[in-house]
Design a protein around this motif. Sequence first.
Motif, mmCIF file in Angstrom:
data_model
loop_
_atom_site.group_PDB
_atom_site.id
_atom_site.type_symbol
_atom_site.label_atom_id
_atom_site.label_comp_id
_atom_site.label_asym_id
_atom_site.label_seq_id
_atom_site.Cartn_x
_atom_site.Cartn_y
_atom_site.Cartn_z
ATOM 1 N N ILE A 115 -10.741 -29.890 -20.863
ATOM 2 C CA ILE A 115 -10.633 -29.504 -21.929
ATOM 3 C C ILE A 115 -10.639 -28.083 -21.294
ATOM 4 O O ILE A 115 -10.037 -27.191 -22.352
ATOM 5 C CB ILE A 115 -11.899 -29.684 -23.017
ATOM 6 N N ASN A 137 -7.887 -25.066 -23.579
ATOM 7 C CA ASN A 137 -8.798 -24.274 -24.135
ATOM 8 C C ASN A 137 -8.408 -22.959 -24.366
ATOM 9 O O ASN A 137 -8.111 -21.930 -24.368
ATOM 10 C CB ASN A 137 -10.039 -24.178 -24.386
ATOM 11 N N VAL A 170 -8.454 -37.393 -27.327
ATOM 12 C CA VAL A 170 -7.989 -36.610 -28.419
ATOM 13 C C VAL A 170 -7.185 -37.885 -29.060
ATOM 14 O O VAL A 170 -6.887 -36.704 -30.759
ATOM 15 C CB VAL A 170 -6.957 -35.185 -27.533
ATOM 16 N N SER A 180 -9.309 -38.712 -32.018
ATOM 17 C CA SER A 180 -9.541 -36.974 -32.612
ATOM 18 C C SER A 180 -8.677 -37.245 -33.942
ATOM 19 O O SER A 180 -9.108 -36.665 -34.825
ATOM 20 C CB SER A 180 -10.267 -36.514 -32.032
ATOM 21 N N VAL A 240 -12.067 -31.911 -34.986
ATOM 22 C CA VAL A 240 -12.284 -31.382 -33.401
ATOM 23 C C VAL A 240 -11.897 -30.055 -32.618
ATOM 24 O O VAL A 240 -12.259 -29.846 -31.806
ATOM 25 C CB VAL A 240 -11.976 -32.585 -32.287
ATOM 26 N N THR A 241 -11.498 -29.562 -33.114
ATOM 27 C CA THR A 241 -11.543 -27.709 -33.402
ATOM 28 C C THR A 241 -11.696 -26.894 -34.008
ATOM 29 O O THR A 241 -11.814 -25.962 -33.294
ATOM 30 C CB THR A 241 -9.872 -27.440 -33.655
ATOM 31 N N VAL A 259 -6.916 -30.199 -36.846
ATOM 32 C CA VAL A 259 -5.871 -30.715 -36.350
ATOM 33 C C VAL A 259 -4.590 -31.097 -36.046
ATOM 34 O O VAL A 259 -3.788 -31.875 -35.162
ATOM 35 C CB VAL A 259 -6.301 -32.457 -36.198
ATOM 36 N N LEU A 274 -2.114 -29.667 -33.380
ATOM 37 C CA LEU A 274 -1.967 -30.368 -31.829
ATOM 38 C C LEU A 274 -0.901 -30.840 -32.270
ATOM 39 O O LEU A 274 -1.140 -31.124 -33.269
ATOM 40 C CB LEU A 274 -3.571 -31.420 -31.993
ATOM 41 N N LYS A 282 -0.589 -27.198 -28.027
ATOM 42 C CA LYS A 282 -1.567 -26.102 -29.443
ATOM 43 C C LYS A 282 -0.337 -26.017 -30.230
ATOM 44 O O LYS A 282 0.327 -24.121 -29.721
ATOM 45 C CB LYS A 282 -2.196 -25.430 -29.223
ATOM 46 N N LEU A 306 -10.830 -26.695 -28.414
ATOM 47 C CA LEU A 306 -11.436 -28.365 -28.776
ATOM 48 C C LEU A 306 -12.506 -28.613 -28.449
ATOM 49 O O LEU A 306 -13.122 -28.058 -27.095
ATOM 50 C CB LEU A 306 -10.738 -29.180 -27.636
#
Length: 343
Positions: A85, A89, A107, A110, A122-123, A157, A160, A169, A176
């Motif tokens: 993760i 990121n 993911v 999510s 989740v962001t 999201v 993504l 992204k 995330l």
Amino acid sequence: MNRVFHRQGIIATFFLTLTLLISGCGQNDDPQELYLDGKTMGTTYHIKVFAKQEKLDSLNLLPEVTLLLKDINQSMSTYIDDSEINTFNRLPAGQVMPISSDFRAVVSESIRLGESTKTLDVTMGPLIDLWGFGPDKKPTKRPTDEELAAMVAQIGVDKLILTEQGLAKTVAGLQLSFSSTAKGYGIDKVAELLESHDLTDYMVEIGGELRVSGKKPNDQDWRIAIEQPDTELGVRKVHRVLAPGNNGIATSGDYRIFYEMDGITYSHLIDPETGMPSRHDLVSVTVLHPSAMTADGLATALTVMGMEKAKVYAREHDLPVYLIAKSEDGLVTYSSPAFKPYL
């Protein structure tokens, strides 16, 4: 360990109490109990399995469980510098990163829940930090409308892109955090591991979220208690007891984690569409679902929605949901039609 995992683990532990009335050992042919516990994802796990002693003696589950949870944590913890993760990121916008099957599963769900509920994102870790619910101290003043608008524009999201090749992204700096889905996924993976060994009578709990299957000895159903949400800190009382069947169970709420500033109470549960902490009367949401990961995410999402929107969403999606809200006359509750058979 992931700082957000730790926070969410505290939330779940405060909001969900396990009632486990375990029978005595009985005769050798009767089901026996195997109990495992440990630490993972900034919180603790507890596993109870019932099977014949011969079956339990033939297995060595602790190393398997330990390795499984270690791999998930290595993938999804923002406290591990080289975790999957954190690698994502740090990724620039537009670059596709190949991802593991575990990461893809979390993911993907999510994103699905985020698109369906509009309240699970989740962001939104940087937005949570902006309001003072991250690892830093709480802010001394409310974020400005301009700061909130700028932050909301940089999360979501919808920014993504998940493909067969991997994850990308569309906005630089997008990050995330799986605080509302990774613990549930860990539970589901442990359950899959147990079932791969033909173990079907079990309870798996991580940080207060759990999943149960089968029966306890003497054909007893698993019984799980929902905690009373208006007790003093450190005092726990049972609100309702349910028989969840073969399901994951997750409870979320906003009555324990908050702070006051300028006479206003700010909850840790934030609406990603407005950037504002939720300010409604819904204080506890319990969700049942075959997947603990899905139950985990939905419990958070419905709490952010508030009572009326959560009721509508539960009915439209035929979800087993139990809601507790505050009113001038005390607590009021709602059981969705799909939830009532479990009471």
